[in-house]
Design an enzyme around this catalytic site. Structure first.
Site, PDB file in Angstrom:
ATOM      1  CG  ASP A  94      -2.163   0.825   1.032  1.00 25.90           C
ATOM      2  OD1 ASP A  94      -3.163   0.600   1.733  1.00 25.90           O
ATOM      3  OD2 ASP A  94      -2.118   1.724   0.183  1.00 25.90           O
TER       4      ASP A  94
HETATM    5  C1  GLC Z   1      -4.244   4.387  -0.128  1.00 26.35           C
HETATM    6  C2  GLC Z   1      -5.196   3.246   0.110  1.00 26.35           C
HETATM    7  C3  GLC Z   1      -5.251   2.240  -1.012  1.00 26.35           C
HETATM    8  C4  GLC Z   1      -5.063   2.972  -2.335  1.00 26.35           C
HETATM    9  C5  GLC Z   1      -3.650   3.497  -2.347  1.00 26.35           C
HETATM   10  C6  GLC Z   1      -3.375   4.324  -3.614  1.00 26.35           C
HETATM   11  O1  GLC Z   1      -3.499   4.645   1.023  1.00 26.35           O
HETATM   12  O2  GLC Z   1      -5.020   2.534   1.337  1.00 26.35           O
HETATM   13  O3  GLC Z   1      -6.529   1.599  -0.960  1.00 26.35           O
HETATM   14  O4  GLC Z   1      -5.260   2.081  -3.425  1.00 26.35           O
HETATM   15  O5  GLC Z   1      -3.345   4.286  -1.211  1.00 26.35           O
HETATM   16  O6  GLC Z   1      -4.122   5.492  -3.568  1.00 26.35           O
END
Ligand code: GLC
Length: 701
Positions: free
Chosen positions: A206
């Site tokens: 993430d």
């Molecule tokens: C965010 C979210 C994830 C998302 C990623 C990109 O922190 O937790 O669901 O796809 O970053 O934006």
């Protein structure tokens, strides 16, 4: 522009960068670009919880086929979706993006979602793997979970999605699980995901940059997102210092190359930047109508002989098409409740309409000046309900044939919900509801409540007041029209709840281990612990003390009364179930079939749920567990359809921690055909002659 991230190009090797973009309710990219008047709007589809409420895997696959076309035609390679963490507790801020409290429903919907998106030749990223069930301190919170609860509840839905849809990528979650960051856990990313489940794609983190990059590479996390030179330096140094084996790096590089060569970008796909947004809007509207759950209806719905409507509630204009955070889609428009009802030919009380428009504008403009939390990540906080005088409400009765009260909720990434004015109704909402019901009922006129929510709210204390309640969820950009389709009877609602609506928040055992008010990040008395701040419960760690007792597993086994049970949903018609057939299958599983007949006066669809009660003895098990489900086609009055179900011996198994294996006990299994978990219409029995066990690749924890 506006995508979440990319992989890096390596020109000399002919490796292009590839593009990964959010999110679960539709592609998220910037709608406009420098130097051109072209626009790049994307379709705002119903949120995850809504489409799970359809219990219709074919519908989900159809909808995400359209969604995935926008990923392809706008030149992205992977959609960072579906979000599919289990609804452990109603207050998780991102539950709207997720599907269910039950791992089977969640896994089957996720698999259909992945198949639909990937049918376009683009990828998905099932997320957030794993146990990311709260937003409070999501980057560092340690989810402390028993092996059985992990295997049977928090990993099981991801397992189903991996086995049944082969997602191109998996997104490891920010949090820790039993002390190890998910993105650095070899147990999770290699032994479970790859060795046990046979996963073949890549794992990406993430969006962050944790110090343990070497551990992440070793664990089998192939891609760091959004990626940084600092992480590259750590990897190079790690190999040079002998702290990171080149073999691990080579393995990850191979996984990345196998991902890259399948992307449209590597294959030089000429994307149009012109997906058919009109066609996709239709797919969004029909998915929204199929996802709505009729909770109460004294016959007021579908609305007949109603021309003039008094529409109450700020959410009539402050309408919630979808949640906030990375799951928010840059849509060209939203059809709100006012527009939807007017498009359907209703005449809305002008004075009321004008009031709400002005009120919402006023609050929006002024709250930036006030200290009220008006900004949430990538979106706007809800406008609080307006307080109307009883006199004013009374004045709406005479000119209108009926009243609609819409109650809205919003939430999203970065924060969990609260009980006050969120799970529980605000006093303004409570007052409005009782005043409108009193006033209109005095005149013999009906009141319909529409719930424009992303997750569970309290319903038991007020559901006796209105004549009908439709849970419309956050239904996407076509929401107002979709709601009108159901209120007018153009579409007969067929959705069923993918989670329990409890009477009280504290009825969920997880509520005793959940960050109620977003507790402080660190212990305020740290100084007294010699500077070391003692870990804060539900912030630094969350104890999943309830184990497997999540949702209906708890409520049905312990006999706890609920407001609306798991799998519940009414229709404008009624269905009978007959001729149940249950047999032990050849591999020690179960086959079942049942005939569903529409014995009402309008066409409709029925979701049949198969619950199994395992033989008593051995492992303690829930009274029943969902093991399969199916949805009929549109049945005309009097028509019947036979639905058949297959449950394998493995799907019947429970996880024995001591023996570290899955076990399907011998004995008599009750197979229950349910219109909800509490509304069992008929049943059968299957005798499994011998126990079956399924080994896992290693002892974990
Ligand atoms: C965010 C979210 C994830 C998302 C990623 C990109 O922190 O937790 O669901 O796809 O970053 O934006």
């Amino acid at each position: 522009p506006g995508a979440a991230g990319t992989t890096r190009a390596i020109e000399r090797l002919g490796i292009p960068n590839t593009v990964v973009a959010d999110g679960p309710a539709g592609l998220r990219i910037n709608p406009t670009r420098e130097g051109t008047f072209d626009t790049y709007y994307c379709t705002g589809f119903p949120v995850g919880t809504a489409i799970a409420s359809s219990w219709d895997v074919a519908l989900v696959e159809h909808m995400t086929k359209a969604m995935g076309n926008e990923v392809l035609e706008y030149g992205a390679d992977v959609l960072l979706a579906p979000g599919m963490n289990i609804h452990r507790n109603p207050l998780c801020g991102r539950n709207f993006e997720y599907f269910s409290e039950d791992p089977l429903l969640s896994g089957k919907i996720a698999a259909a979602y992945v198949r639909g998106i990937q049918s376009n030749g683009v990828g998905t990223s099932i997320k957030h793997f794993a146990a990311n069930n709260q937003e409070t301190n999501r980057s560092d919170n340690d989810a402390v979970i028993s092996t059985r609860a992990l295997r049977e509840i928090y990993l099981k839905n991801f397992e189903i999605a991996v086995r049944e849809s082969s997602p191109w990528t998996v997104m490891s979650s920010y949090n820790k699980i039993n002390g190890a960051f998910a993105q650095q856990s070899e147990d999770l990313l290699t032994k479970v995901l790859r060795d046990d489940w046979g996963y073949k794609g890549i794992v990406m983190t993430d969006w962050g940059n944790k110090a343990g990059t070497l551990a992440a590479v070793h664990a089998g996390n192939d891609l760091m997102e959004p990626g940084s030179d600092e992480e590259i330096a750590r990897i190079v140094k790690g190999v040079q210092d002998g702290k990171l084996s080149e073999a691990d790096l080579d393995r990850n590089v191979r996984n990345m190359l196998e991902y890259i060569v399948r992307t449209p970008r590597f294959n030089k796909y000429k994307y149009s930047d012109k997906p058919d947004l009109k066609a996709h809007a239709k797919a969004a509207r029909s998915a929204a109508t199929e996802s709505m759950v009729l909770l109460k209806n004294d016959g007021s719905l579908p609305m007949k002989d109603v021309r003039k409507v008094a529409l109450f509630g700020v959410s009539s204009v402050d309408f919630v098409a979808g949640g906030t955070g990375s799951g928010n889609v840059n849509k060209a428009y939203v059809v709100d409740m006012v527009q939807g009802l007017e498009n359907a030919g209703f005449i809305l009380d002008e004075d009321l309409k004008d009031f709400y428009k002005k009120y919402v504008d006023y609050v929006r403009v002024n709250r930036t000046a006030s200290n009220e939390a008006s900004t949430v990540m990538l979106g706007e906080a809800k406008v609080p309900e307006a307080e109307l005088s009883r006199v004013y409400v009374d004045a709406q009765v005479k000119d209108n044939d009926a009243a609609i009260v819409i109650l809205g909720r919003n939430s999203g990434e970065g924060a969990d919900r609260k009980t006050e004015n969120d799970f529980d109704l605000s006093s303004a909402e409570r007052q409005l509801l009782s005043d409108v019901c009193n006033a209109f009922h005095l005149a013999g006129k009906k009141v319909i409540v529409v719930l424009n929510i992303g997750g569970v709210i309290e319903t038991d204390s007020w559901k006796n007041l209105p004549d009908a309640i439709l849970c419309a969820w956050q239904p996407g950009q076509e929401g107002g029209d979709a709601i009108a389709d159901v209120l007018t009877g153009k579409v007969n609602p067929s959705g069923k709840l993918p989670m329990t609506f409890p009477i009280a928040f504290l009825d969920h055992p997880s509520s005793y281990n959940f960050p109620l008010g977003n507790e402080p990040k660190s212990n305020p008395f740290a100084a007294f612990f010699g500077g070391k701040s003692a870990p804060v419960k539900n912030v630094d760690f969350t104890n999943y003390e309830e184990g497997i007792w999540v949702g209906y597993r708890q409520f049905e086994t312990k006999g706890v009364e609920v407001s609306y049970p798991f799998g519940y949903g009414l229709s404008y018609t009624s269905f009978s179930y007959s001729k149940p057939v249950v047999k032990a299958g050849k591999d020690g599983g179960i086959t079942a079939s049942v005939t569903v007949t529409n014995n009402g006066s309008v066409a409709g669809k029925e979701v049949v749920q198969i619950y199994v009660s395992a033989p008593v003895g051995g492992l303690e098990k829930p009274k029943m567990e969902l093991k399969s489900f199916g949805k009929t086609g549109l049945l005309a009055p009097g028509a019947s359809e036979v639905l058949t179900f297959e449950v394998s011996a493995y799907e019947l198994a429970s996880f024995n921690e001591k023996a570290n294996q899955w076990e399907t006990a011998a004995g008599t299994y009750d197979v229950l055909f349910g219109a909800s978990v509490q509304d069992i219409r008929c049943s059968g029995k299957a005798v499994l002659k011998k126990p079956v066990t399924f080994a896992v690749s290693y002892a974990w924890l």
